[in-house]
Enzyme design. Structure first.
Site, short mmCIF file in Angstrom:
data_model
loop_
_atom_site.label_atom_id
_atom_site.label_comp_id
_atom_site.label_asym_id
_atom_site.label_seq_id
_atom_site.Cartn_x
_atom_site.Cartn_y
_atom_site.Cartn_z
N TYR A 1 0.86 -1.19 0.00
CA TYR A 1 0.00 0.00 0.00
C TYR A 1 0.89 1.24 0.00
CZ TYR A 1 -3.29 3.61 1.47
OH TYR A 1 -4.04 4.76 1.53
N GLU B 1 -3.56 7.60 -4.17
CA GLU B 1 -3.55 6.32 -3.46
C GLU B 1 -3.29 5.18 -4.44
OE1 GLU B 1 -6.23 4.44 0.00
OE2 GLU B 1 -7.26 4.57 -1.92
#
Length: 386
Positions: free
Chosen positions: A109, A197
């Site tokens: 992530y 993101e």
């Protein structure tokens, strides 16, 4: 402002950030021609909507052969996807993104965002990619690394090393990860993004790094500097009421309550929402008509509030500075007469021409309830809305 995944990936590519090969289609008959651009043994068909949770809702399908792409595309295109982010009303899929799959070794992530509390740019990274980062932060906080960077300077090598430290990469992959971090930082600053993101950022079997999914949000207040970004706006993904409000230069956000609000000034609007909640009810919207709203703008604002079927009462809270109370009052009266106002209306005016404004409301013949202060106004609208 939000954009679709395929749009985000196009921007990432322009900044030298690696993404899988893929293409977008708006009609099923476009696939047969465009699929020739890809050369792989397996593919993924992705619904393009502004919401997470697409996979669990049936909006992302893995396809093992080109012959099956059309079948899955037909199953997804035009389908209503309901995810935790869309709410029960869901969203209709009107475009698809088809891309090649990768031989994945690990998932990570990585995100970059404006951290308003510290007035810095924050990178968040984790070895747990492909999962809900909020869930990870609660259950495995040790898996998350946050690095905050002053936007007045370039990102430093030691900061980059800390950002990518959870990934535990080889020297070859670390060099690629460093380039991705630098490019993401440059993208955020140059394009006035508020969030980038990458979830997941994947490491392939041959030590390459790719952004498998991407989400980018932009600062609405900076869009005037980026005509290319403005062109990416998808009207289908914007609440119809919010879209109408933007045409009148009104700051409107739909909420879940039943007390409609019209206020001038963001700070006063937030205070109005807070006091409605304090007295046990819920606001139906945030609506700031601005400091110099015209009679026509006020009228448009009232119509927009009433277009929400959940609204059971309206609270107008105006402090007349640049905006005169008499102008607002006349706009309210005109709109209420035109649309045959059928819900209770409480008005609290203060400031420039307040006496004249209250006199206009009083002489209108409409059932408008006046209030002397915000606390009294909130109590009155909650009571009559019941």
């Amino acid at each position: 402002m939000n954009i679709h995944e395929h749009q985000a990936k196009d921007i990432l590519k322009k900044f030298g950030i690696p993404v899988p090969n893929g293409f977008v289609v708006y009609k099923i008959n476009e696939i047969e021609k465009k699929i020739k651009l890809l050369n792989n043994n397996s593919y993924v068909v992705k619904a393009q909507i502004h919401a997470g949770g697409r996979g669990k809702a049936g909006g992302i399908k893995l396809v093992k052969a080109k012959d099956n792409i059309l079948k899955e595309a037909n199953n997804i295109m035009g389908k209503k996807l309901i995810t935790p982010q869309t709410g029960p009303e869901g969203k209709i899929v009107k475009r698809l993104y088809i891309e090649e799959t990768l031989n994945i070794s690990k998932e990570f992530y990585l995100s970059c965002l404006i951290d308003r509390s510290s007035a810095k740019i924050a990178f968040i990274s984790s070895s747990e990619g492909g999962m809900d980062i909020e869930k990870i932060s609660k259950e495995k906080p040790q898996k998350i690394v946050t690095v905050k960077i002053s936007s007045s300077k370039l990102i430093q090598d030691d900061e980059i090393k800390k950002i990518i430290s959870p990934f535990n990469l080889s020297d070859k992959a670390s060099e690629k990860a460093s380039k991705i971090v630098k490019s993401i930082y440059r993208l955020l600053v140059e394009k006035d993004a508020s969030l980038i993101e990458i979830n997941p950022l994947v490491l392939t079997m041959d030590e390459d790094l790719f952004c498998l999914d991407a989400k980018i949000n932009f600062d609405d207040n900076a869009l005037y500097r980026h005509e290319d970004i403005q062109l990416l706006k998808d009207p289908n993904e914007i609440d119809p009421i919010e879209l109408e409000a933007s045409k009148h230069d009104l700051s409107y956000i739909k909420l879940n309550g039943n007390i409609g609000c019209m206020v001038n000034g963001a700070g006063l609007a937030m205070a109005t929402l807070d006091i409605i909640k304090l007295y046990g009810s819920e606001p139906a919207n945030f609506l700031d008509v601005g400091g110099g709203a015209s009679k026509e703008k006020v009228s448009a604002a009232l119509k927009i509030i009433l277009s929400d079927k959940n609204v059971k009462g309206i609270l107008i809270n105006i402090f007349g500075g640049i905006m005169r109370c008499d102008v607002l009052a006349q706009g309210v009266v005109d709109a209420a007469q035109e649309i045959n106002l059928s819900v209770p209306l409480v008005v609290r005016l203060a400031g420039t021409n307040v006496k004249l404004g209250n006199e206009i409301l009083k002489k209108s013949g409409l059932k408008i309830i006046s209030a002397n202060n915000l606390s009294q106004a909130a109590k009155k609208i909650i009571e009559v809305a019941k």
